[in-house]
Design a protein around this motif. Structure first.
Motif, PDB file in Angstrom:
ATOM      1  N   ARG A 225       0.829  -1.207   0.000  1.00 38.67           N
ATOM      2  CA  ARG A 225       0.000   0.000   0.000  1.00 38.67           C
ATOM      3  C   ARG A 225       0.862   1.255   0.000  1.00 38.67           C
ATOM      4  NH1 ARG A 225      -5.485  -0.019   3.571  1.00 38.67           N
ATOM      5  NH2 ARG A 225      -6.514  -1.784   2.554  1.00 38.67           N
ATOM      6  N   LYS A 252      -4.234   1.368  -3.276  1.00 38.56           N
ATOM      7  CA  LYS A 252      -4.513  -0.028  -2.944  1.00 38.56           C
ATOM      8  C   LYS A 252      -4.382  -0.825  -4.233  1.00 38.56           C
ATOM      9  CE  LYS A 252      -7.888   0.978   0.730  1.00 38.56           C
ATOM     10  NZ  LYS A 252      -9.290   0.776   1.188  1.00 38.56           N
ATOM     11  N   GLN A 254      -4.959  -4.794  -6.092  1.00 38.78           N
ATOM     12  CA  GLN A 254      -5.602  -6.103  -6.022  1.00 38.78           C
ATOM     13  C   GLN A 254      -5.090  -6.936  -7.181  1.00 38.78           C
ATOM     14  OE1 GLN A 254      -9.858  -6.701  -7.119  1.00 38.78           O
ATOM     15  NE2 GLN A 254     -10.106  -7.388  -5.001  1.00 38.78           N
TER      16      GLN A 254
END
Length: 367
Positions: A225, A252, A254
């Motif tokens: 992060r 962030k 993913q």
């Protein structure tokens, strides 16, 4: 004035040694703060140590000593043989490895540091362009202790999220994780200045390539992060090219495996940021203008992220840990876990679908 300086110095050293199990006589010690390792022509190691000497009569409180041996333990013996002080490593803050040595592998040297109970795991590891001894033995007009200076420079950039952390325990963790590779700052001395403008990429224990600190920004986004930091970006809006600086970046990521047989990953990045400066005057209070700028930043970040991933593939390194994610997915599906080489071979065939979403928090007229 001199007595005050010495008193303050003794208090500092006493604080550094506080908590040591073995009682030490300060005047007989040399407190190592930085070590460097080079390979010389005959295959031997050249070791360099920067240390404090606790001597009120000494003209220089910081001393640099160098010697040769076949092993890192041998270097310690050599340095103590040549020094009037017993050199102890409990305060080592930085270890510097010559790039030529790093290309051949540095695991035995790094493991030796990690096994030394007197040395903390918070030591920063770095790669030097050229000899580490040339960096540690050079006299810099603006600092008397290059070891502490290097430590503070790296720590400041890590804390400011301008650089990926490269502590001893982090290197060991990434090395032993099948499907992930370590990274380190790549330092270079140019006359009287030290430059940390590259990131060294490792394939297992060997230096395999390098990227710029700018590319390191995008690598950091993919590894962890982001909570702060800033970046200058070249944008195109309404056929006009200009630079803008975004700051207070929060991100962030993913990462998901989409296809196990033909490795393919979805890489999604969400960022929020403020615009600090823009070369063109744009009214960001207007939704349509804000949307254009956000989209331009998204495209720029996506392009640079894809460029970084292609460069990592070219060097056959995986500092993000795609191989680790791939291996976990294989095990969950009932397939056997891959070893290092099998995992690296699979990632060489990987495709990446990169998606970036950017939200600008600050609005108004910027120019």
């Amino acid at each position: 004035m001199k007595r005050t300086r010495l008193l303050a110095y003794y208090l500092l050293v006493a604080a550094l040694l506080h908590g040591c199990g073995e009682e030490q006589v300060l005047e007989k010690l040399g407190l190592a703060v930085a070590v460097g390792y080079d390979q010389i022509g005959d295959g031997r190691l050249l070791g360099t140590t920067v240390f404090y000497q606790i001597d009120p009569e000494a003209r220089q409180l910081v001393t640099v000593i160098a010697g040769t041996a076949n092993t890192s333990k041998g270097l310690k013996i050599t340095h103590n043989r040549e020094s009037s002080k017993k050199i102890v490593g409990g305060q080592i803050r930085v270890a510097v490895y010559q790039d030529e040595l790093a290309r051949k592998g540095i695991l035995p040297l790094v493991e030796n540091l990690s096994r030394d109970a007197s040395i903390g795991s918070n030591v920063y590891l770095t790669v030097a362009k050229g000899r580490a001894s040339d960096i540690l033995t050079h006299r810099y007009p603006e600092t008397s202790n290059i070891g502490i200076y290097l430590y503070q420079a790296i720590r400041q950039n890590v804390n400011g999220e301008n650089m990926i952390s490269s502590k001893l325990h982090e290197f060991m963790k990434d090395y032993y994780a099948v499907g992930k590779d370590p990274v380190m700052p790549y330092i270079e001395r140019v006359k009287n200045e030290l430059h940390i403008d590259k990131i060294a990429l490792f394939r297992d224990e060997r230096l395999a390539g390098e990227i710029s600190t700018r590319e390191g920004f995008f690598l950091k986004i993919l590894r962890e992060r982001y909570n702060k930091g800033e970046l200058e970006i070249n944008l195109t809006v309404d056929n006009q090219r200009f630079f803008t600086v975004i700051e207070h970046i929060s991100s962030k990521k993913q990462i998901k495996l989409l296809d196990l047989d033909k490795p393919r990953f979805s890489v999604k990045v969400k960022m929020t940021a403020q615009i600090q400066e823009m070369a063109e005057q744009i009214d960001l209070s207007k939704p349509e203008e804000l949307h254009k700028v956000q989209k331009a930043i998204q495209l720029a970040v996506k392009k640079e992220t894809e460029g970084l991933l292609e460069k990592l593939r070219k060097h056959q390194v995986d500092p993000v840990g795609f191989g680790e994610i791939y291996n976990i997915a294989r095990q969950k599906s009932g397939k056997k876990k891959l070893n290092r080489d099998e995992c690296r071979e699979a990632i060489k065939r990987t495709q990446f679908d990169v998606d970036v979403q950017v939200k600008i928090l600050r609005t108004g007229v910027i120019g």
